[in-house]
Design a protein around this motif. Structure first.
Motif, short mmCIF file in Angstrom:
data_model
loop_
_atom_site.label_atom_id
_atom_site.label_comp_id
_atom_site.label_asym_id
_atom_site.label_seq_id
_atom_site.Cartn_x
_atom_site.Cartn_y
_atom_site.Cartn_z
N GLU A 38 0.83 -1.20 0.00
CA GLU A 38 0.00 0.00 0.00
C GLU A 38 0.87 1.25 0.00
OE1 GLU A 38 -3.51 2.10 2.71
OE2 GLU A 38 -2.76 0.09 3.19
N VAL A 39 0.46 2.23 -0.81
CA VAL A 39 1.15 3.52 -0.86
C VAL A 39 0.34 4.49 -0.01
CG1 VAL A 39 1.97 5.39 -2.32
CG2 VAL A 39 2.00 3.03 -3.18
N SER A 40 0.94 5.03 1.03
CA SER A 40 0.22 5.88 1.97
C SER A 40 -0.16 7.21 1.33
CB SER A 40 1.08 6.15 3.21
OG SER A 40 2.19 6.97 2.88
N ALA A 41 -1.16 7.85 1.91
CA ALA A 41 -1.59 9.17 1.42
C ALA A 41 -0.46 10.19 1.56
CB ALA A 41 -2.82 9.63 2.21
N GLN A 42 0.33 10.05 2.63
CA GLN A 42 1.46 10.97 2.83
C GLN A 42 2.49 10.81 1.72
OE1 GLN A 42 3.67 10.39 6.44
NE2 GLN A 42 4.92 12.21 6.16
N ALA A 43 2.80 9.55 1.36
CA ALA A 43 3.77 9.30 0.30
C ALA A 43 3.26 9.84 -1.03
CB ALA A 43 4.07 7.81 0.20
N LEU A 44 1.97 9.63 -1.31
CA LEU A 44 1.39 10.15 -2.55
C LEU A 44 1.51 11.67 -2.61
CD1 LEU A 44 -1.85 7.97 -2.88
CD2 LEU A 44 0.16 7.91 -4.37
N ALA A 45 1.24 12.32 -1.47
CA ALA A 45 1.33 13.78 -1.43
C ALA A 45 2.77 14.24 -1.66
CB ALA A 45 0.82 14.29 -0.08
N GLN A 46 3.73 13.52 -1.09
CA GLN A 46 5.14 13.89 -1.26
C GLN A 46 5.59 13.67 -2.70
OE1 GLN A 46 6.52 11.36 2.03
NE2 GLN A 46 7.43 13.19 2.96
N ILE A 47 5.14 12.57 -3.31
CA ILE A 47 5.49 12.31 -4.71
C ILE A 47 4.89 13.38 -5.61
CG2 ILE A 47 5.10 10.71 -6.63
CD1 ILE A 47 5.31 8.43 -4.52
N LYS A 48 3.65 13.78 -5.31
CA LYS A 48 3.02 14.85 -6.08
C LYS A 48 3.77 16.16 -5.88
CE LYS A 48 -1.41 17.16 -6.86
NZ LYS A 48 -2.85 17.22 -6.47
N GLN A 49 4.22 16.42 -4.65
CA GLN A 49 4.98 17.63 -4.36
C GLN A 49 6.28 17.66 -5.15
OE1 GLN A 49 4.02 20.25 -2.58
NE2 GLN A 49 5.96 21.34 -2.95
N SER A 53 3.84 12.17 -11.56
CA SER A 53 2.47 11.69 -11.65
C SER A 53 2.18 10.74 -10.50
CB SER A 53 2.26 10.96 -12.99
OG SER A 53 1.03 10.27 -12.99
N THR A 54 0.97 10.80 -9.96
CA THR A 54 0.58 9.89 -8.88
C THR A 54 -0.28 8.74 -9.40
OG1 THR A 54 -1.32 11.31 -8.37
CG2 THR A 54 0.70 11.68 -7.11
N GLN A 55 -0.36 8.59 -10.70
CA GLN A 55 -1.13 7.49 -11.28
C GLN A 55 -0.31 6.20 -11.28
OE1 GLN A 55 -2.65 8.49 -15.15
NE2 GLN A 55 -3.79 10.25 -14.42
N ASN A 56 -0.94 5.11 -10.89
CA ASN A 56 -0.35 3.77 -10.98
C ASN A 56 0.99 3.66 -10.27
OD1 ASN A 56 -2.53 2.89 -12.67
ND2 ASN A 56 -1.53 3.92 -14.39
N ILE A 57 1.11 4.28 -9.11
CA ILE A 57 2.33 4.16 -8.31
C ILE A 57 2.31 2.84 -7.55
CG2 ILE A 57 3.60 5.10 -6.33
CD1 ILE A 57 2.68 7.85 -7.15
N THR A 58 3.43 2.15 -7.53
CA THR A 58 3.55 0.94 -6.73
C THR A 58 4.75 1.08 -5.80
OG1 THR A 58 4.91 -0.16 -8.42
CG2 THR A 58 2.53 -0.52 -8.50
N ARG A 59 4.68 0.37 -4.68
CA ARG A 59 5.79 0.39 -3.73
C ARG A 59 6.44 -0.98 -3.68
NH1 ARG A 59 6.05 2.52 2.59
NH2 ARG A 59 8.25 1.97 2.89
N GLU A 60 7.77 -0.97 -3.72
CA GLU A 60 8.55 -2.19 -3.60
C GLU A 60 9.62 -1.94 -2.54
OE1 GLU A 60 10.08 -3.30 -7.38
OE2 GLU A 60 8.12 -3.67 -8.27
N GLY A 61 9.39 -2.44 -1.35
CA GLY A 61 10.36 -2.23 -0.28
C GLY A 61 10.47 -0.77 0.08
N ASP A 62 11.69 -0.23 -0.02
CA ASP A 62 11.94 1.16 0.36
C ASP A 62 11.94 2.11 -0.82
OD1 ASP A 62 12.17 0.58 3.07
OD2 ASP A 62 14.29 0.07 2.88
N SER A 63 11.34 1.72 -1.94
CA SER A 63 11.28 2.61 -3.09
C SER A 63 9.91 2.57 -3.73
CB SER A 63 12.36 2.25 -4.12
OG SER A 63 12.13 0.97 -4.66
N TYR A 64 9.62 3.61 -4.51
CA TYR A 64 8.34 3.73 -5.20
C TYR A 64 8.60 3.75 -6.70
CZ TYR A 64 6.65 5.11 -0.60
OH TYR A 64 6.35 5.13 0.74
N LEU A 65 7.77 3.04 -7.46
CA LEU A 65 7.88 3.02 -8.91
C LEU A 65 6.86 3.99 -9.48
CD1 LEU A 65 9.40 1.44 -11.22
CD2 LEU A 65 7.29 0.11 -11.44
#
Length: 271
Positions: A38-49, A53-65
């Motif tokens: 699961e990608v947290s709302a906080q992480a989505l907000a930081q990625i957007k910041q 793009s926040t579309q189709n983001i996946t998390r693998e361990g300590d990184s986000y694709l």
């Protein structure tokens, strides 16, 4: 990076249960995808910041694709890279704000034993392409202690390969290669094109068609965002579409993408 395919409804419908595995392979889709974290709302907000793009983001361990094949480490989410305005209305060669510094320098590349031997040959071809340009970075393959290591992606990954951007003046250290999907049956030049693309991310290049991935990937238009790891126009590259750039987001099955004239202009401008 992903393969693109133009499959008719008839072709898709013709995939029987017996042929499902081969059809999935043709489409470059993994059949046993790992459970997505699961990608947290906080992480989505930081990625957007950060501007991605926040579309189709996946998390693998300590990184986000994000954006198909670009990796953002969790530690980078709270950073504030230098921001530069960019042009998003035209299709041109772009770079990120993060580049490899300390030039001239040698960047070492290793191929992990987790990948088939065919990837060593392909890596050598990708390295040859860069070194043929006479840049201020020279690439050299080593067996250990590399600046960039090509290694096998987790089983069931949705991409052909993925990588991140430079940090602290050094190239991103890892390219994850989905050898299950890419296999070894494609020509060395096709695999080398995928590897050269990901190494391009490692040294600071965004997708040439970042403003509309529809150009190379098909489907609906997706702008990858005004990232603060920003896309900055490289002078001397065209305002029109560049259908053969090695940094297009997606690649067709069996396609070879050596550097074209515009790619060379971009590489020589930066390095």
């Amino acid at each position: 990076m992903k393969f693109t395919h133009l499959l008719s409804t008839l072709t898709i419908g013709a995939c029987s249960l017996v042929a499902l595995a081969s059809c999935s392979k043709e489409e470059g889709v993994a059949t046993n995808s790992p459970k997505k974290e699961e990608v947290s709302a906080q992480a989505l907000a930081q990625i957007k910041q950060l501007g991605f793009s926040t579309q189709n983001i996946t998390r693998e361990g300590d990184s986000y694709l994000v954006e198909g094949d670009i990796r953002i480490d969790a530690a980078q989410l709270g950073t504030t890279p230098e921001y530069k305005l960019m042009r998003v209305g035209e299709e041109e060669q772009y770079r990120t704000n993060n580049l490899v510094t300390g030039l001239p320098r040698t960047i070492t590349v290793a191929v992990s034993s987790t990948l088939p031997s065919a990837y060593v040959t392909a890596a050598d071809e990708a390295i040859r392409r860069y070194n043929a340009e006479g840049l201020r970075i020279t690439m050299r393959r080593v067996t250990s202690g590399a600046n960039i290591t090509l290694t096998k992606a987790p089983s069931g990954s949705s991409y052909l390969a993925s990588a991140g951007f430079p940090s602290g003046g050094n190239p991103y250290s890892q390219v994850l290669v989905n050898s299950d999907a890419l296999g070894t049956s494609y020509a060395t030049t096709t695999i080398a094109s995928v590897l050269a693309h990901e190494i391009g991310h490692c040294i600071g290049f965004r997708h040439t068609d970042y403003m509309s991935r529809q150009y190379s990937c098909g489907g609906s238009a997706v702008n990858e965002g005004a990232s603060t790891v920003g896309a900055v126009l490289i002078p001397g590259t065209p305002s029109g579409p560049d259908p053969n750039s090695w940094m297009l987001a997606c690649i067709g099955t069996g396609v070879n993408r050596p550097f074209n004239t515009n790619d060379r202009t971009a590489l020589n401008y930066l390095y």
